[in-house]
Design a protein around this motif. Structure first.
Motif, PDB file in Angstrom:
ATOM      1  N   UNK A 145      23.462  -4.646  13.781  1.00 28.09           N
ATOM      2  CA  UNK A 145      25.117  -4.706  13.473  1.00 28.09           C
ATOM      3  C   UNK A 145      25.492  -3.151  12.994  1.00 28.09           C
ATOM      4  N   UNK A 146      26.636  -2.593  13.391  1.00 28.70           N
ATOM      5  CA  UNK A 146      27.219  -1.473  12.757  1.00 28.70           C
ATOM      6  C   UNK A 146      26.250  -0.192  13.170  1.00 28.70           C
ATOM      7  N   UNK A 147      25.829  -0.189  14.379  1.00 32.87           N
ATOM      8  CA  UNK A 147      24.812   0.984  14.879  1.00 32.87           C
ATOM      9  C   UNK A 147      25.391   1.340  16.377  1.00 32.87           C
ATOM     10  N   UNK A 148      26.077   2.292  16.649  1.00 32.83           N
ATOM     11  CA  UNK A 148      26.378   2.701  17.779  1.00 32.83           C
ATOM     12  C   UNK A 148      25.021   3.310  18.675  1.00 32.83           C
ATOM     13  N   UNK A 149      24.340   3.973  17.880  1.00 34.13           N
ATOM     14  CA  UNK A 149      23.154   4.417  18.488  1.00 34.13           C
ATOM     15  C   UNK A 149      22.157   3.186  19.079  1.00 34.13           C
ATOM     16  N   UNK A 150      22.034   1.965  18.539  1.00 33.62           N
ATOM     17  CA  UNK A 150      21.372   0.909  19.010  1.00 33.62           C
ATOM     18  C   UNK A 150      22.134   0.437  20.166  1.00 33.62           C
ATOM     19  N   UNK A 151      23.513   0.298  20.136  1.00 31.21           N
ATOM     20  CA  UNK A 151      24.336  -0.101  21.101  1.00 31.21           C
ATOM     21  C   UNK A 151      24.356   0.662  22.336  1.00 31.21           C
ATOM     22  N   UNK A 152      23.953   1.831  22.365  1.00 30.66           N
ATOM     23  CA  UNK A 152      23.694   2.906  23.289  1.00 30.66           C
ATOM     24  C   UNK A 152      22.523   2.673  24.065  1.00 30.66           C
TER      25      UNK A 152
END
Length: 344
Positions: free
Chosen positions: A243-250
């Protein structure tokens, strides 16, 4: 009073009256132009109203939306444009009620919040990714006046992982989820649902049918058990992105299409046409979509490529580019708050 002063005042008075007369003349002209645009719009989108009263009411909404769109574009203070689309005769409240059907579970699910994220240790991702170009994304679909965005988001992610594992791109059934994945208070077809519950249904059902086998109707229906049993694709599980982690989403999107949740309730989202969307939007998640890529534009602005389910007349032929790597940890419109992907 001197004749020259009187003449000057008379000239001013006549000028003012002339301006007012021109303004009065232009109002009917502007109204007539708007009416012609509305008539052409009705023909384009096949819109028919019940009676003249309804047509008049819808025209007023259309005109207000059109004027607001034109004003936004004239201001030119955002890197994206708005445009008239098939939703132009709907208020924002009506639009949100019909099109945004994301529903968070009523109870927290601790086991899913702490679930394994298999891309955690990925350290090298491509500078850009577009799963459309890699053949893992079906054409844009249209959920219609049904709050089934959650089903479209989950199916798009499932279509993606199916193509990646089988090398075959097949269109799968959203209607099966709408009809059969029904849990009172949670997933309720056109009244909304949750992507992870859709993944659970597909796992429990031992698969999901083809779109052609169980076609979409944009309405709640009785579960067709026979068609639901004709599984064309299967998944083994699903995982949540931290959650709340754009780097992880990338990291996740670099490897497969991902179901994401966003706040799509603003007027500017309803009428988004082109460019990199930068808001305004909040974090009141109300819509399920699918992240199918990422890149940056000529100005260096990073963005997500997001597949929507509002047809191809909306946005960039059904897609939106949303700004990526913003300062807020939850991402633009909350895109990094609640995302997940199926495994196979």
């Amino acid at each position: 009073m001197a004749p020259s002063a009187l003449s000057l005042k008379l000239c001013i008075l006549l000028s003012v009256l002339g301006i007012l007369a021109c303004q009065a003349a232009s109002r009917p002209l502007a109204e007539a132009t708007a009416m012609r645009k509305h008539e052409r719009w009705m023909v384009r989108y096949g819109r028919v109203y019940a009676d003249e009263a309804e047509k008049e009411r819808r025209f007023k909404i259309f005109k207000e939306n059109m004027e607001r769109i034109e004003g936004f574009n004239r201001a030119g203070n955002r890197p994206y444009k708005l445009g008239i689309n098939e939703f132009a005769d709907q208020t924002n409240e009506e639009f949100r009620a019909a099109r945004n059907g994301y529903k968070l579970p009523s109870l927290p699910r601790v086991e899913e919040e702490t679930a394994w994220f298999k891309y955690e240790n990925v350290s090298d991702v491509p500078a850009s990714m577009d799963w459309r170009k890699k053949g893992a994304v079906t054409p844009v679909k249209d959920q219609g006046q049904c709050g089934s965005c959650w089903a479209f988001s989950a199916i798009a992610a499932t279509e993606g992982i199916t193509q990646l594992t089988t090398k075959k791109l097949i269109s799968l059934s959203e209607q099966e989820l709408v009809d059969c994945d029904v849990v009172k208070g949670e997933d309720e077809g056109c009244e909304g649902g949750y992507m992870e519950d859709a993944f659970k249904f597909i796992i429990k059902n031992k698969g999901i049918a083809l779109e052609s086998t169980y076609p979409y109707t944009a309405a709640d229906g009785k579960c067709n058990a026979k068609e639901a049993a004709s599984a064309a694709a299967r998944i083994s599980g699903f995982e949540k992105v931290p959650k709340n982690d754009e780097a992880a989403l990338l990291k996740a999107v670099a490897n497969q299409p991902v179901s994401v949740s966003i706040d799509a309730g603003d007027f500017s989202f309803q009428f988004y046409k082109s460019g990199v969307f930068t808001g305004p939007c909040g974090t009141m998640l109300d819509h399920g979509v699918t992240a199918v890529g990422y890149d940056k534009d000529a100005n260096g602005t990073k963005y997500w490529v997001v597949k929507n389910s509002w047809g191809t007349s909306w946005g960039e032929e059904g897609y939106i580019r949303m700004e990526r790597d913003i300062a807020a940890k939850h991402g633009l419109c909350g895109i990094a708050m609640d995302s997940s992907y199926p495994t196979a």
